[in-house]
Design a protein around this motif. Sequence first.
Motif, PDB file in Angstrom:
ATOM      1  N   GLU A   2       0.829  -1.204   0.000  1.00  0.00           N
ATOM      2  CA  GLU A   2       0.000   0.000   0.000  1.00  0.00           C
ATOM      3  C   GLU A   2       0.863   1.254   0.000  1.00  0.00           C
ATOM      4  O   GLU A   2       0.557   2.246  -0.646  1.00  0.00           O
ATOM      5  CB  GLU A   2      -0.920  -0.008   1.227  1.00  0.00           C
ATOM      6  CG  GLU A   2      -1.987  -1.095   1.167  1.00  0.00           C
ATOM      7  CD  GLU A   2      -2.881  -1.055   2.388  1.00  0.00           C
ATOM      8  OE1 GLU A   2      -2.628  -0.228   3.282  1.00  0.00           O
ATOM      9  OE2 GLU A   2      -3.836  -1.850   2.445  1.00  0.00           O
ATOM     10  N   THR A   3       1.996   1.192   0.749  1.00  0.00           N
ATOM     11  CA  THR A   3       2.901   2.336   0.771  1.00  0.00           C
ATOM     12  C   THR A   3       3.504   2.563  -0.607  1.00  0.00           C
ATOM     13  O   THR A   3       3.619   3.696  -1.089  1.00  0.00           O
ATOM     14  CB  THR A   3       4.015   2.114   1.804  1.00  0.00           C
ATOM     15  OG1 THR A   3       3.432   1.873   3.070  1.00  0.00           O
ATOM     16  CG2 THR A   3       4.929   3.321   1.866  1.00  0.00           C
ATOM     17  N   THR A   4       3.893   1.470  -1.259  1.00  0.00           N
ATOM     18  CA  THR A   4       4.463   1.583  -2.603  1.00  0.00           C
ATOM     19  C   THR A   4       3.452   2.155  -3.576  1.00  0.00           C
ATOM     20  O   THR A   4       3.768   3.003  -4.422  1.00  0.00           O
ATOM     21  CB  THR A   4       4.916   0.197  -3.097  1.00  0.00           C
ATOM     22  OG1 THR A   4       5.809  -0.356  -2.138  1.00  0.00           O
ATOM     23  CG2 THR A   4       5.623   0.310  -4.435  1.00  0.00           C
ATOM     24  N   LEU A   5       2.204   1.702  -3.482  1.00  0.00           N
ATOM     25  CA  LEU A   5       1.142   2.213  -4.347  1.00  0.00           C
ATOM     26  C   LEU A   5       0.940   3.702  -4.118  1.00  0.00           C
ATOM     27  O   LEU A   5       0.798   4.473  -5.061  1.00  0.00           O
ATOM     28  CB  LEU A   5      -0.154   1.457  -4.088  1.00  0.00           C
ATOM     29  CG  LEU A   5      -1.395   1.945  -4.862  1.00  0.00           C
ATOM     30  CD1 LEU A   5      -1.134   1.846  -6.371  1.00  0.00           C
ATOM     31  CD2 LEU A   5      -2.613   1.143  -4.468  1.00  0.00           C
ATOM     32  N   ALA A   6       0.915   4.123  -2.867  1.00  0.00           N
ATOM     33  CA  ALA A   6       0.724   5.542  -2.569  1.00  0.00           C
ATOM     34  C   ALA A   6       1.860   6.376  -3.127  1.00  0.00           C
ATOM     35  O   ALA A   6       1.653   7.465  -3.662  1.00  0.00           O
ATOM     36  CB  ALA A   6       0.607   5.751  -1.059  1.00  0.00           C
ATOM     37  N   MET A   7       3.097   5.868  -3.006  1.00  0.00           N
ATOM     38  CA  MET A   7       4.245   6.614  -3.531  1.00  0.00           C
ATOM     39  C   MET A   7       4.192   6.696  -5.043  1.00  0.00           C
ATOM     40  O   MET A   7       4.526   7.720  -5.644  1.00  0.00           O
ATOM     41  CB  MET A   7       5.536   5.932  -3.079  1.00  0.00           C
ATOM     42  CG  MET A   7       5.787   6.004  -1.583  1.00  0.00           C
ATOM     43  SD  MET A   7       7.263   5.082  -1.082  1.00  0.00           S
ATOM     44  CE  MET A   7       8.522   5.944  -2.033  1.00  0.00           C
ATOM     45  N   ALA A   8       3.771   5.624  -5.667  1.00  0.00           N
ATOM     46  CA  ALA A   8       3.690   5.635  -7.121  1.00  0.00           C
ATOM     47  C   ALA A   8       2.649   6.613  -7.604  1.00  0.00           C
ATOM     48  O   ALA A   8       2.870   7.380  -8.534  1.00  0.00           O
ATOM     49  CB  ALA A   8       3.379   4.225  -7.641  1.00  0.00           C
ATOM     50  N   LYS A   9       1.479   6.612  -6.945  1.00  0.00           N
ATOM     51  CA  LYS A   9       0.416   7.516  -7.358  1.00  0.00           C
ATOM     52  C   LYS A   9       0.758   8.960  -7.058  1.00  0.00           C
ATOM     53  O   LYS A   9       0.292   9.876  -7.717  1.00  0.00           O
ATOM     54  CB  LYS A   9      -0.890   7.124  -6.675  1.00  0.00           C
ATOM     55  CG  LYS A   9      -1.467   5.824  -7.191  1.00  0.00           C
ATOM     56  CD  LYS A   9      -2.841   5.563  -6.596  1.00  0.00           C
ATOM     57  CE  LYS A   9      -3.452   4.315  -7.221  1.00  0.00           C
ATOM     58  NZ  LYS A   9      -4.802   4.042  -6.686  1.00  0.00           N
ATOM     59  N   GLY A  11       3.458  10.344  -7.601  1.00  0.00           N
ATOM     60  CA  GLY A  11       4.291  10.894  -8.665  1.00  0.00           C
ATOM     61  C   GLY A  11       3.532  11.246  -9.911  1.00  0.00           C
ATOM     62  O   GLY A  11       4.111  11.711 -10.882  1.00  0.00           O
ATOM     63  N   ARG A  12       2.235  11.021  -9.932  1.00  0.00           N
ATOM     64  CA  ARG A  12       1.456  11.315 -11.125  1.00  0.00           C
ATOM     65  C   ARG A  12       1.393  12.818 -11.370  1.00  0.00           C
ATOM     66  O   ARG A  12       1.141  13.591 -10.462  1.00  0.00           O
ATOM     67  CB  ARG A  12       0.035  10.769 -10.996  1.00  0.00           C
ATOM     68  CG  ARG A  12      -0.020   9.270 -10.881  1.00  0.00           C
ATOM     69  CD  ARG A  12      -1.450   8.784 -10.871  1.00  0.00           C
ATOM     70  NE  ARG A  12      -1.512   7.345 -10.711  1.00  0.00           N
ATOM     71  CZ  ARG A  12      -2.632   6.647 -10.743  1.00  0.00           C
ATOM     72  NH1 ARG A  12      -3.780   7.266 -10.923  1.00  0.00           N
ATOM     73  NH2 ARG A  12      -2.627   5.346 -10.605  1.00  0.00           N
ATOM     74  N   PRO A  13       1.589  13.239 -12.644  1.00  0.00           N
ATOM     75  CA  PRO A  13       1.474  14.655 -12.943  1.00  0.00           C
ATOM     76  C   PRO A  13       0.032  15.097 -12.822  1.00  0.00           C
ATOM     77  O   PRO A  13      -0.890  14.363 -13.162  1.00  0.00           O
ATOM     78  CB  PRO A  13       1.963  14.757 -14.405  1.00  0.00           C
ATOM     79  CG  PRO A  13       1.760  13.390 -14.972  1.00  0.00           C
ATOM     80  CD  PRO A  13       1.942  12.441 -13.844  1.00  0.00           C
ATOM     81  N   TYR A 180       4.203   5.477 -11.672  1.00  0.00           N
ATOM     82  CA  TYR A 180       2.923   4.780 -11.556  1.00  0.00           C
ATOM     83  C   TYR A 180       2.692   3.791 -12.684  1.00  0.00           C
ATOM     84  O   TYR A 180       2.052   2.753 -12.495  1.00  0.00           O
ATOM     85  CB  TYR A 180       1.763   5.787 -11.461  1.00  0.00           C
ATOM     86  CG  TYR A 180       1.724   6.814 -12.565  1.00  0.00           C
ATOM     87  CD1 TYR A 180       1.052   6.563 -13.755  1.00  0.00           C
ATOM     88  CD2 TYR A 180       2.345   8.046 -12.412  1.00  0.00           C
ATOM     89  CE1 TYR A 180       1.004   7.502 -14.760  1.00  0.00           C
ATOM     90  CE2 TYR A 180       2.309   8.989 -13.412  1.00  0.00           C
ATOM     91  CZ  TYR A 180       1.634   8.719 -14.591  1.00  0.00           C
ATOM     92  OH  TYR A 180       1.588   9.658 -15.587  1.00  0.00           O
ATOM     93  N   VAL A 181       3.218   4.088 -13.885  1.00  0.00           N
ATOM     94  CA  VAL A 181       3.108   3.137 -14.996  1.00  0.00           C
ATOM     95  C   VAL A 181       4.051   1.959 -14.767  1.00  0.00           C
ATOM     96  O   VAL A 181       3.674   0.796 -14.976  1.00  0.00           O
ATOM     97  CB  VAL A 181       3.414   3.831 -16.343  1.00  0.00           C
ATOM     98  CG1 VAL A 181       3.413   2.814 -17.478  1.00  0.00           C
ATOM     99  CG2 VAL A 181       2.393   4.926 -16.625  1.00  0.00           C
TER     100      VAL A 181
END
Length: 289
Positions: A2-9, A11-13, A180-181
């Motif tokens: 969940e932490t990884t998902l939050a960090m990835a999201k 970074g979304r522009p 995120y991709v």
Amino acid sequence: METTLAMAKAGRPRAAGWQRLTGSAQVRFGIVLLVAMTLLIVVGPYLAPHDPAAPVGKPYAPPSAIAWLGTDNLGRDVLSRLLAGGIYLAWMAPVAAVASVTIGATIALFATYYGGWVDLALMRVTDVLLAFPGLLLTLLCVSVFGPELYLLVILVVLTLAPGVARVIRGAAVPLLRQEYVLWARAVGTPGPVIILRELLPNVSSPLLVELGLRLSWAVGILSSMSFIGYGIQPPAADWGLMVSENGNGLGTQPFAVLAPIVMIVLYTIGGSMIAEGSARVIARTEGEA
């Protein structure tokens, strides 16, 4: 995870949303103008004082109490034909614009994500269509199959979609390197889901620009086809056809030519202002990022 998902999201522009776009006075004016023109086109036939196909006076008669904008080459009321003349553009141009943006964006996003031979095949097809003159293709198909309305829309889509694909592909390629991709790929998310949830939302602003731009081009192409006799056919009322029919009487009764030109220009300006205003908002947003 969940932490990884939050960090990835995270970074979304942040794409320029509707609030930013509608905050532009230019975009708001374009929307108002486009809506006003569309309403006029829809209700115009019911406001026409005369039958658009019936003569009401002598050919090229000046403005009078019977015909406020005078008459055309066959003695028909110019105002009535003007009010009824945009009904084809009211559905053909938006349908062609939306279809071309949808098809072009779909081609671009699938080519961008899958790459390899998929990218090569799809983009080579668009290159062929871009290299082939759209007007020549339209004239060829209409000469063979006739000026059917659905055919005109399809031809406009084939003319506009390749350009959309090129633009959106250029906007989507840098997104493949975003966290995120990469994360979505790493966890095995299906390609169509990544395209729909990750790539598409982040090219929505360029898509809006393209929609306004392609709407303007669709109006121009359809009007040009009617003008040269390969679009809407007589005795139907159509702005492009009115310009073609009354060109010889420009010096005698200019309203029969100038009035439909003004309507075409206003309809085109609405889409152009939305596209240009959106492009400025996007550029300003990217500059602030």
